[in-house]
Design a protein around this motif. Structure first.
Motif, mmCIF file in Angstrom:
data_model
loop_
_atom_site.group_PDB
_atom_site.id
_atom_site.type_symbol
_atom_site.label_atom_id
_atom_site.label_comp_id
_atom_site.label_asym_id
_atom_site.label_seq_id
_atom_site.Cartn_x
_atom_site.Cartn_y
_atom_site.Cartn_z
ATOM 1 N N SER A 160 -5.722 -43.419 -28.531
ATOM 2 C CA SER A 160 -6.988 -42.755 -28.200
ATOM 3 C C SER A 160 -7.733 -43.460 -27.067
ATOM 4 O O SER A 160 -8.706 -42.914 -26.545
ATOM 5 C CB SER A 160 -7.888 -42.691 -29.445
ATOM 6 N N ILE A 161 -7.302 -44.656 -26.686
ATOM 7 C CA ILE A 161 -7.942 -45.375 -25.583
ATOM 8 C C ILE A 161 -7.424 -44.813 -24.261
ATOM 9 O O ILE A 161 -6.212 -44.725 -24.052
ATOM 10 C CB ILE A 161 -7.656 -46.886 -25.680
ATOM 11 N N PRO A 162 -8.301 -44.438 -23.337
ATOM 12 C CA PRO A 162 -7.863 -43.817 -22.076
ATOM 13 C C PRO A 162 -6.922 -44.730 -21.281
ATOM 14 O O PRO A 162 -7.180 -45.923 -21.124
ATOM 15 C CB PRO A 162 -9.177 -43.590 -21.314
ATOM 16 N N ALA A 218 2.384 -47.311 -29.117
ATOM 17 C CA ALA A 218 1.415 -46.319 -28.646
ATOM 18 C C ALA A 218 1.762 -45.804 -27.261
ATOM 19 O O ALA A 218 1.152 -44.831 -26.792
ATOM 20 C CB ALA A 218 0.011 -46.929 -28.642
ATOM 21 N N LYS A 219 2.728 -46.437 -26.600
ATOM 22 C CA LYS A 219 3.120 -46.029 -25.247
ATOM 23 C C LYS A 219 4.335 -45.102 -25.328
ATOM 24 O O LYS A 219 5.409 -45.516 -25.778
ATOM 25 C CB LYS A 219 3.448 -47.256 -24.387
ATOM 26 N N LYS A 220 4.183 -43.869 -24.867
ATOM 27 C CA LYS A 220 5.252 -42.883 -24.957
ATOM 28 C C LYS A 220 6.432 -43.226 -24.052
ATOM 29 O O LYS A 220 7.524 -42.690 -24.226
ATOM 30 C CB LYS A 220 4.708 -41.496 -24.612
ATOM 31 N N ARG A 221 6.205 -44.110 -23.086
ATOM 32 C CA ARG A 221 7.294 -44.488 -22.185
ATOM 33 C C ARG A 221 8.243 -45.510 -22.808
ATOM 34 O O ARG A 221 9.278 -45.834 -22.213
ATOM 35 C CB ARG A 221 6.723 -45.058 -20.889
ATOM 36 N N GLU A 237 -6.585 -49.036 -18.700
ATOM 37 C CA GLU A 237 -5.492 -49.997 -18.584
ATOM 38 C C GLU A 237 -4.954 -50.035 -17.157
ATOM 39 O O GLU A 237 -4.623 -51.101 -16.629
ATOM 40 C CB GLU A 237 -4.378 -49.647 -19.576
ATOM 41 N N GLU A 238 -4.859 -48.871 -16.525
ATOM 42 C CA GLU A 238 -4.369 -48.828 -15.150
ATOM 43 C C GLU A 238 -5.317 -49.565 -14.210
ATOM 44 O O GLU A 238 -4.876 -50.270 -13.291
ATOM 45 C CB GLU A 238 -4.212 -47.375 -14.711
ATOM 46 N N ALA A 239 -6.629 -49.430 -14.447
ATOM 47 C CA ALA A 239 -7.604 -50.140 -13.627
ATOM 48 C C ALA A 239 -7.458 -51.651 -13.807
ATOM 49 O O ALA A 239 -7.570 -52.418 -12.836
ATOM 50 C CB ALA A 239 -9.019 -49.696 -13.986
#
Length: 290
Positions: free
Chosen positions: A164-166, A101-104, A170-172
């Motif tokens: 779809s999860i912002p 799910a991570k484009k990186r 995750e960054e927070a």
């Protein structure tokens, strides 16, 4: 403002109610008939006296099947396959879907292409059998769990759901000191309960109804799941183990067959009420975002 329903709308609603009630009854009638037959005395069944409910209720058929060690053992095998297999499916599907799910992620497009390719084209039955055999899983319950550890279709849906999860959540969490696994288990998975509940139901029903793989990979009758034993009872009319229990009766009575169908069907039905509040939402979420 309340709008009073017209005569036509009331007639339409009434017609809908009647049609849906008839459809529900038609759908439930076979199950009701099977249950009634399993609770009826054999003599009443033979003379065709059972329709919706028996004249006399008896538990002899259920006593017979639960006193048969072969049937009970197959039930335990099915419970093991369902519980362990579902947990395995959820674990592997989650751990593969989250990084995809991570484009990186480097090589993400190639991996997704291979996943989609496996949906369209498969190696076939013989190569699958050869792989399972080379891994030493023939005549083990693991042959019914490991080959299907990940469903490619469910993997894509789960990946879309994770997307779809912002990202801000995750960054927070990472700012607060969470590592990747901490973010997954403390942030992502609690927010993914609708999807997890849906896939739990799909995987559990699939394992409970496990039949074809068991016929291919398992030849020892003491390792058969309940669906294979049920097939032996219904289609072939008897099994060696039940013949020993029946004595002079070489064909299993209809009441025992119906009781076996009920026992093989009812347990998995109790899974749905526990997942119902998440199920409807989980079926839709993640399916519309690429």
């Amino acid at each position: 403002m309340h709008i009073k329903p017209t005569l036509g709308s009331r007639a339409f609603d009434t017609a809908n109610l009647i049609v849906l009630t008839l459809c529900a009854f038609i759908t439930l009638f076979p199950f009701i008939y099977i249950m009634a037959t399993s609770l009826a005395p054999l003599q009443q069944v033979l003379r065709g006296g059972v329709i919706l409910w028996p004249e006399q209720v008896t538990w002899d058929a259920y006593t017979t099947i639960f006193s048969n060690a072969h049937f009970v053992r197959s039930l335990y095998t099915t419970f093991f396959i369902t519980v362990v297999g579902t947990l395995t499916n959820l674990l592997f599907t989650t751990f593969m879907a989250y990084p995809l799910a991570k484009k990186r992620l480097k090589g993400r497009r190639i991996i997704l292409f291979l996943v989609v390719f496996s949906i369209l084209f498969s190696g076939g039955l013989i190569p699958s059998y050869m792989i399972v055999k080379s891994l030493g899983m023939i005549n083990t319950v693991w042959s019914l769990i490991v080959p299907g550890a990940i469903s490619a279709f469910n993997l894509i849906i789960m990946k879309n759901f994770f997307q779809s999860i912002p990202e801000e959540l995750e960054e927070a969490a990472r700012i607060d000191g969470c590592k990747n696994l901490g973010v997954l288990f403390r942030i992502v998975l609690p927010l993914s309960m609708p999807a997890l509940a849906t896939f739990t139901l799909f995987y559990a029903v699939g394992h409970w109804n496990q039949f074809f793989a068991a016929v291919i990979y398992v030849t020892k009758s003491n390792l058969w799941p309940i669906q294979v034993v049920l097939r032996q009872m219904i289609i072939e009319g008897s099994t060696q183990e039940f013949e020993q229990a029946m004595g002079e009766l070489k064909i299993i009575p209809t009441t025992i067959k119906m009781a076996a169908i009920i026992v093989a069907t009812v347990p998995i039905l109790f899974v749905y009420p526990f997942l119902q509040k998440h199920f409807a939402k989980g079926v839709l979420l993640g399916s519309v975002k690429g």
